[in-house]
Design a protein around this motif. Structure first.
Motif, PDB file in Angstrom:
ATOM      1  N   PRO A  24    -111.108 158.275 -83.015  1.00 20.97           N
ATOM      2  CA  PRO A  24    -111.745 158.673 -81.760  1.00 20.97           C
ATOM      3  C   PRO A  24    -111.223 157.907 -80.541  1.00 20.97           C
ATOM      4  O   PRO A  24    -111.459 158.305 -79.413  1.00 20.97           O
ATOM      5  CB  PRO A  24    -113.228 158.358 -82.000  1.00 20.97           C
ATOM      6  N   GLU A  25    -110.489 156.809 -80.768  1.00 16.96           N
ATOM      7  CA  GLU A  25    -110.028 155.983 -79.647  1.00 16.96           C
ATOM      8  C   GLU A  25    -108.647 156.428 -79.166  1.00 16.96           C
ATOM      9  O   GLU A  25    -107.953 157.198 -79.823  1.00 16.96           O
ATOM     10  CB  GLU A  25    -109.970 154.514 -80.074  1.00 16.96           C
ATOM     11  N   ALA A  26    -108.251 155.869 -78.010  1.00 18.78           N
ATOM     12  CA  ALA A  26    -106.934 156.170 -77.447  1.00 18.78           C
ATOM     13  C   ALA A  26    -106.129 154.904 -77.214  1.00 18.78           C
ATOM     14  O   ALA A  26    -105.024 154.960 -76.693  1.00 18.78           O
ATOM     15  CB  ALA A  26    -107.094 156.946 -76.145  1.00 18.78           C
ATOM     16  N   GLY A  27    -106.700 153.754 -77.584  1.00 20.13           N
ATOM     17  CA  GLY A  27    -106.012 152.488 -77.345  1.00 20.13           C
ATOM     18  C   GLY A  27    -106.323 151.469 -78.422  1.00 20.13           C
ATOM     19  O   GLY A  27    -107.152 151.707 -79.308  1.00 20.13           O
ATOM     20  N   PHE A  28    -105.624 150.342 -78.326  1.00 20.17           N
ATOM     21  CA  PHE A  28    -105.873 149.196 -79.211  1.00 20.17           C
ATOM     22  C   PHE A  28    -106.568 148.103 -78.407  1.00 20.17           C
ATOM     23  O   PHE A  28    -106.151 147.811 -77.282  1.00 20.17           O
ATOM     24  CB  PHE A  28    -104.553 148.601 -79.709  1.00 20.17           C
ATOM     25  N   PHE A  29    -107.610 147.509 -78.983  1.00 15.28           N
ATOM     26  CA  PHE A  29    -108.202 146.293 -78.426  1.00 15.28           C
ATOM     27  C   PHE A  29    -107.964 145.248 -79.511  1.00 15.28           C
ATOM     28  O   PHE A  29    -108.823 145.011 -80.364  1.00 15.28           O
ATOM     29  CB  PHE A  29    -109.684 146.536 -78.135  1.00 15.28           C
ATOM     30  N   GLY A  30    -106.768 144.679 -79.495  1.00 15.88           N
ATOM     31  CA  GLY A  30    -106.314 143.911 -80.658  1.00 15.88           C
ATOM     32  C   GLY A  30    -106.417 142.408 -80.466  1.00 15.88           C
ATOM     33  O   GLY A  30    -106.313 141.901 -79.355  1.00 15.88           O
ATOM     34  N   VAL A  31    -106.592 141.698 -81.586  1.00 22.13           N
ATOM     35  CA  VAL A  31    -106.636 140.235 -81.601  1.00 22.13           C
ATOM     36  C   VAL A  31    -105.246 139.691 -81.248  1.00 22.13           C
ATOM     37  O   VAL A  31    -104.269 140.040 -81.902  1.00 22.13           O
ATOM     38  CB  VAL A  31    -107.032 139.723 -83.005  1.00 22.13           C
ATOM     39  N   ALA A  32    -105.161 138.827 -80.239  1.00 18.61           N
ATOM     40  CA  ALA A  32    -103.859 138.266 -79.850  1.00 18.61           C
ATOM     41  C   ALA A  32    -103.381 137.153 -80.795  1.00 18.61           C
ATOM     42  O   ALA A  32    -102.274 137.252 -81.331  1.00 18.61           O
ATOM     43  CB  ALA A  32    -103.909 137.784 -78.407  1.00 18.61           C
ATOM     44  N   PRO A  33    -104.187 136.102 -81.044  1.00 20.88           N
ATOM     45  CA  PRO A  33    -103.668 135.003 -81.875  1.00 20.88           C
ATOM     46  C   PRO A  33    -103.179 135.487 -83.239  1.00 20.88           C
ATOM     47  O   PRO A  33    -103.834 136.326 -83.875  1.00 20.88           O
ATOM     48  CB  PRO A  33    -104.865 134.058 -82.011  1.00 20.88           C
ATOM     49  N   GLY A  34    -102.040 134.980 -83.645  1.00 21.17           N
ATOM     50  CA  GLY A  34    -101.474 135.403 -84.922  1.00 21.17           C
ATOM     51  C   GLY A  34    -100.549 136.604 -84.785  1.00 21.17           C
ATOM     52  O   GLY A  34     -99.863 136.962 -85.736  1.00 21.17           O
ATOM     53  N   THR A  35    -100.538 137.244 -83.617  1.00 23.03           N
ATOM     54  CA  THR A  35     -99.657 138.396 -83.407  1.00 23.03           C
ATOM     55  C   THR A  35     -98.321 137.897 -82.866  1.00 23.03           C
ATOM     56  O   THR A  35     -98.271 137.340 -81.761  1.00 23.03           O
ATOM     57  CB  THR A  35    -100.293 139.377 -82.387  1.00 23.03           C
ATOM     58  N   GLY A  36     -97.251 138.071 -83.646  1.00 22.03           N
ATOM     59  CA  GLY A  36     -95.935 137.606 -83.217  1.00 22.03           C
ATOM     60  C   GLY A  36     -94.846 138.484 -83.800  1.00 22.03           C
ATOM     61  O   GLY A  36     -95.123 139.388 -84.589  1.00 22.03           O
ATOM     62  N   TYR A  37     -93.588 138.222 -83.402  1.00 18.60           N
ATOM     63  CA  TYR A  37     -92.486 139.063 -83.907  1.00 18.60           C
ATOM     64  C   TYR A  37     -92.345 138.957 -85.418  1.00 18.60           C
ATOM     65  O   TYR A  37     -91.902 139.888 -86.079  1.00 18.60           O
ATOM     66  CB  TYR A  37     -91.180 138.720 -83.189  1.00 18.60           C
ATOM     67  N   LYS A  38     -92.736 137.835 -85.990  1.00 19.28           N
ATOM     68  CA  LYS A  38     -92.636 137.685 -87.447  1.00 19.28           C
ATOM     69  C   LYS A  38     -93.750 138.427 -88.161  1.00 19.28           C
ATOM     70  O   LYS A  38     -93.535 139.053 -89.187  1.00 19.28           O
ATOM     71  CB  LYS A  38     -92.709 136.192 -87.822  1.00 19.28           C
ATOM     72  N   THR A  39     -94.985 138.329 -87.628  1.00 20.44           N
ATOM     73  CA  THR A  39     -96.131 138.902 -88.332  1.00 20.44           C
ATOM     74  C   THR A  39     -96.327 140.376 -87.987  1.00 20.44           C
ATOM     75  O   THR A  39     -96.567 141.195 -88.861  1.00 20.44           O
ATOM     76  CB  THR A  39     -97.423 138.141 -87.978  1.00 20.44           C
ATOM     77  N   ASN A  40     -96.268 140.710 -86.700  1.00 14.14           N
ATOM     78  CA  ASN A  40     -96.547 142.083 -86.275  1.00 14.14           C
ATOM     79  C   ASN A  40     -95.621 142.502 -85.130  1.00 14.14           C
ATOM     80  O   ASN A  40     -96.042 142.616 -83.982  1.00 14.14           O
ATOM     81  CB  ASN A  40     -98.015 142.216 -85.864  1.00 14.14           C
ATOM     82  N   PRO A  41     -94.334 142.729 -85.467  1.00 15.78           N
ATOM     83  CA  PRO A  41     -93.370 143.088 -84.411  1.00 15.78           C
ATOM     84  C   PRO A  41     -93.757 144.379 -83.685  1.00 15.78           C
ATOM     85  O   PRO A  41     -93.484 144.517 -82.496  1.00 15.78           O
ATOM     86  CB  PRO A  41     -92.048 143.261 -85.174  1.00 15.78           C
ATOM     87  N   VAL A  42     -94.407 145.293 -84.396  1.00 13.63           N
ATOM     88  CA  VAL A  42     -94.760 146.574 -83.768  1.00 13.63           C
ATOM     89  C   VAL A  42     -95.749 146.343 -82.621  1.00 13.63           C
ATOM     90  O   VAL A  42     -95.619 146.924 -81.543  1.00 13.63           O
ATOM     91  CB  VAL A  42     -95.314 147.563 -84.812  1.00 13.63           C
ATOM     92  N   ALA A  43     -96.719 145.455 -82.845  1.00 10.20           N
ATOM     93  CA  ALA A  43     -97.662 145.145 -81.755  1.00 10.20           C
ATOM     94  C   ALA A  43     -96.921 144.513 -80.596  1.00 10.20           C
ATOM     95  O   ALA A  43     -97.145 144.873 -79.429  1.00 10.20           O
ATOM     96  CB  ALA A  43     -98.758 144.208 -82.255  1.00 10.20           C
ATOM     97  N   MET A  44     -96.011 143.580 -80.897  1.00  2.00           N
ATOM     98  CA  MET A  44     -95.274 142.907 -79.821  1.00  2.00           C
ATOM     99  C   MET A  44     -94.509 143.929 -78.979  1.00  2.00           C
ATOM    100  O   MET A  44     -94.458 143.827 -77.757  1.00  2.00           O
ATOM    101  CB  MET A  44     -94.312 141.869 -80.411  1.00  2.00           C
ATOM    102  N   GLU A  45     -93.926 144.939 -79.651  1.00  4.25           N
ATOM    103  CA  GLU A  45     -93.180 145.965 -78.912  1.00  4.25           C
ATOM    104  C   GLU A  45     -94.115 146.871 -78.117  1.00  4.25           C
ATOM    105  O   GLU A  45     -93.758 147.384 -77.062  1.00  4.25           O
ATOM    106  CB  GLU A  45     -92.320 146.798 -79.881  1.00  4.25           C
ATOM    107  N   THR A  46     -95.339 147.059 -78.637  1.00  8.46           N
ATOM    108  CA  THR A  46     -96.308 147.925 -77.951  1.00  8.46           C
ATOM    109  C   THR A  46     -96.729 147.329 -76.606  1.00  8.46           C
ATOM    110  O   THR A  46     -97.042 148.056 -75.661  1.00  8.46           O
ATOM    111  CB  THR A  46     -97.552 148.111 -78.849  1.00  8.46           C
TER     112      THR A  46
END
Ligand code: GTP
Ligand code: SPV
Ligand code: MN
Length: 597
Positions: free
Chosen positions: A304-326
């Motif tokens: 039902p949503e149109a966006g991400f309200f995502g947790v920043a800490p721990g998000t990096g190119y090693k762990t979640n490159p897709v988020a970093m690119e988003t």
């Protein structure tokens, strides 16, 4: 459901809250530009360096307004039993009276924004509409990203569509009772907070917080708490689940939904970049799925949503490159750190730690500071459309057919990396008994083990026992072969010395690959007391270095520990009394007898 028209409701709320001005929002980029510029001017937002992160902003909240407030969240049904033992209950008439007192004059000196929004594609049969009234421009900007804000929603409502009135105030009027003007702060809020839901009339009243799920009322308030009650009445399911498409090397598609408690890995799995050759993933949603039976006798899901309200800490190119690119542009960051170049940083974003930062409280920070630079629950708000792995069908009005459902939590002990349920009823039991260590996503002590059934503990808008019954019924109405298969996963099991046994993140591909192969009926599994485990030779470990002892530990089922867990489940179930489905006791007895044999 209210009989009022939107205009009548807006007039009523305006006369209660007495704002200086009323602005009807349309979700346009012009509106975004005007509001973001005004917030930069007033100091609520900091514009990031446009050369590094165009059209992106940083907000720093009041240090007392950094997460969902579960003990200030209320379900207001006529009978307390209908809210159930896991919710804070208030009698609706008394609560409305109390809230009217708080909202009286609460918008003095401020602008009241009227935000019509759709949860789900506007033309989807599964979409539901809402109108949020708020006195926070930050909330309006966030709603632009997280929902579909459009005046077309008002046309739909005028043609008779149902809608949810969602009222929000930060509770910080700029003119006091004596008529004196007060200076504004960069993050207005109130120490007294109420996040109140009226499931019998589908209304939301939120007072005192400007943060996340407390204030962006389309998210937890409407899509989960009100949504779950609507789903019970209308025969569908509103769930705290990510939604993905997994494609095998031979081109077979699987759609998977997964419920993990807050800050337990939904966004990361939703953006998984498969590290096994030939496998592909499409991101559909990272937090909420609405699931309904279709005319083919299958379950279909939309985000039902149109966006991400995502947790920043721990998000990096090693762990979640897709988020970093988003996050390359057009992103609203909240409570992360600011670099000297005018960009953002948080713990885990890069291996290298910047020499100097401004931390989330606005103070100078260096690597030897005692506190983290970004708040543990700091977040990014960004459109799904910017995600490089977005699924082409992410906003298909008809949604996607669901093949599997995963339940997970943060468990240092007991729960194996993956277990398959024996059938739907056993799957519901797995969901109902999730235990998870508490995270920073809500106020409370981080690390405490608590029950979080279906990852819905803070989000179920009615009696949890009735909710399990509803799940049983929705599944039993389907032909057995049409029911999604249910699995339990745990990325967080630890060794005796406190280290994660499983590398997680991209390596979780190996687990979803096994699940997909099970769905295809390609491989057998190993029956144990708590369900079906992979045969180790079926788990694709090519290219992964993992100690054989770690692997053994990851799949260990300690029957003594599970007997203790079963006893705790019995105690836990007792509080639901008559509302506990008999099937849950049947499943518990089955587990006990399997553990005993
Ligand atoms: P909410 O937005 O609060 O609902 O959280 P979420 O369920 O989307 O969790 P998210 O994916 O943002 O992850 C939360 C935290 O867990 C982050 O710090 C991640 O880095 C971490 N995390 C996610 N997946 C894994 C994993 O597979 N292993 C480990 N060790 N940590 C993970
Ligand atoms: C969660 O806590 O599950 C979130 C963040 O997704 S919030 O929107 O604040 O609820
Ligand atoms: Mn969430």
């Amino acid at each position: 459901m209210t009989n009022l028209t939107v205009e009548q409701w807006v007039a009523e709320i305006a006369s209660l809250t007495t704002p200086d001005a009323i602005v009807w929002c349309d979700g346009s980029s012009r509106e975004w530009n005007e509001l973001s510029e005004a917030l930069v001017e007033s100091g609520t937002l900091i514009r990031l360096n446009p050369a590094l992160r165009p059209n992106s902003f940083l907000a720093r909240t009041d240090p007392g307004d950094v997460a969902r407030v579960e003990d200030r969240t209320f379900i207001c049904s006529t009978n307390q039993e209908d809210a159930g033992p896991t919710n804070n209950w208030r009698e609706p008439v008394a609560m409305k009276t109390l809230l009217r007192g708080l909202f009286k004059g609460s918008m003095r000196g401020r602008t009241m924004y009227v935000v019509p929004f759709s949860m789900g594609p506007l033309n989807s049969p599964q979409a539901r509409f809402g109108v949020e009234i708020t006195d926070s421009a930050y909330v309006v900007l966030s709603m632009h990203i997280m929902t579909r804000v459009s005046k077309l929603v008002l046309d739909k409502i005028n043609l008779g569509a149902q809608w949810v009135p969602a009222l929000h105030s930060v509770g910080a009027p700029l003119i006091d009772d004596e008529g004196n003007t007060k200076a504004d702060t960069t993050w207005p809020c109130n120490v007294e907070k109420y996040i109140a839901h009226f499931p019998e009339t589908s209304e939301i009243w939120s007072f005192g917080s400007g943060y996340g799920g407390n204030a962006l009322l389309g998210k937890k308030c409407m899509s989960l708490r009100i949504g779950s009650a609507l789903g019970r009445d209308e025969g569908w399911l509103a769930e705290h689940m990510l939604l993905i498409r997994l494609t095998s090397p031979t081109g077979k598609n699987f759609h998977i939904a997964a419920a993990f408690p807050s800050a337990c890995g939904k966004t990361n799995l939703a953006m998984l970049r498969p590290n096994l050759p030939g496998w592909q993933l499409g991101t559909i949603g990272d937090d909420i799925a609405w699931i309904a039976p279709d005319s083919n006798g299958r379950l279909r899901a939309i985000n039902p949503e149109a966006g991400f309200f995502g947790v920043a800490p721990g998000t990096g190119y090693k762990t979640n490159p897709v988020a970093m690119e988003t996050l390359f542009a057009n992103t609203l960051f909240t409570n992360v750190a600011l670099t000297d170049e005018g960009d953002v940083w948080w713990e885990g974003m890069t291996e290298e730690i910047p020499a100097h930062l401004i931390d989330w409280t606005g103070n100078d920070w260096s690597a030897d500071s005692a506190t983290p630079a970004a708040h543990p629950n700091s977040r990014f708000t960004v459109s799904l459309e910017q995600c490089p792995t977005i699924d082409p069908n992410w906003d298909a009005p008809e949604g996607v057919e669901l093949d599997a459902i995963l339940f997970g939590g943060r468990r240092a002990t007991n729960v194996p990396l993956v277990v398959e349920s024996r059938d739907w009823q056993h799957g519901v039991f797995m969901g109902a008994t999730i235990f998870s260590e508490q995270t920073a996503a809500a106020e409370g002590v981080v690390g405490t083990l608590r029950r979080d059934p279906f990852a819905m503990l803070p989000f179920c808008g009615y009696n949890m026992g009735d909710y399990w019954q509803h799940w049983l019924e929705v599944g039993q109405a389907l032909e057995p072969q049409n029911r999604p298969k249910v699995f339990q996963v745990n990325w967080f099991r630890k060794s005796a010395d406190g280290k994660f046994l499983w590398p997680g993140f991209g390596e979780n591909t190996r687990v979803v690959e096994w699940i997909a192969r099970r769905l295809q009926g390609e491989i057998d599994a190993r029956e144990v007391a708590i369900g079906r485990l992979p045969k180790l030779e079926d788990l694709n470990l090519t290219g992964l270095t993992i100690a054989p002892e770690a692997l053994e530990e990851l799949f260990k089922v300690d029957s003594g520990a599970w007997k203790v867990e079963a006893d705790l489940t019995e105690e836990y179930f007792a509080q639901f009394g008559q509302r506990l489905p008999a099937e849950m006791n049947t499943q518990l007895e089955l587990l006990k007898s399997k553990l005993a044999s």
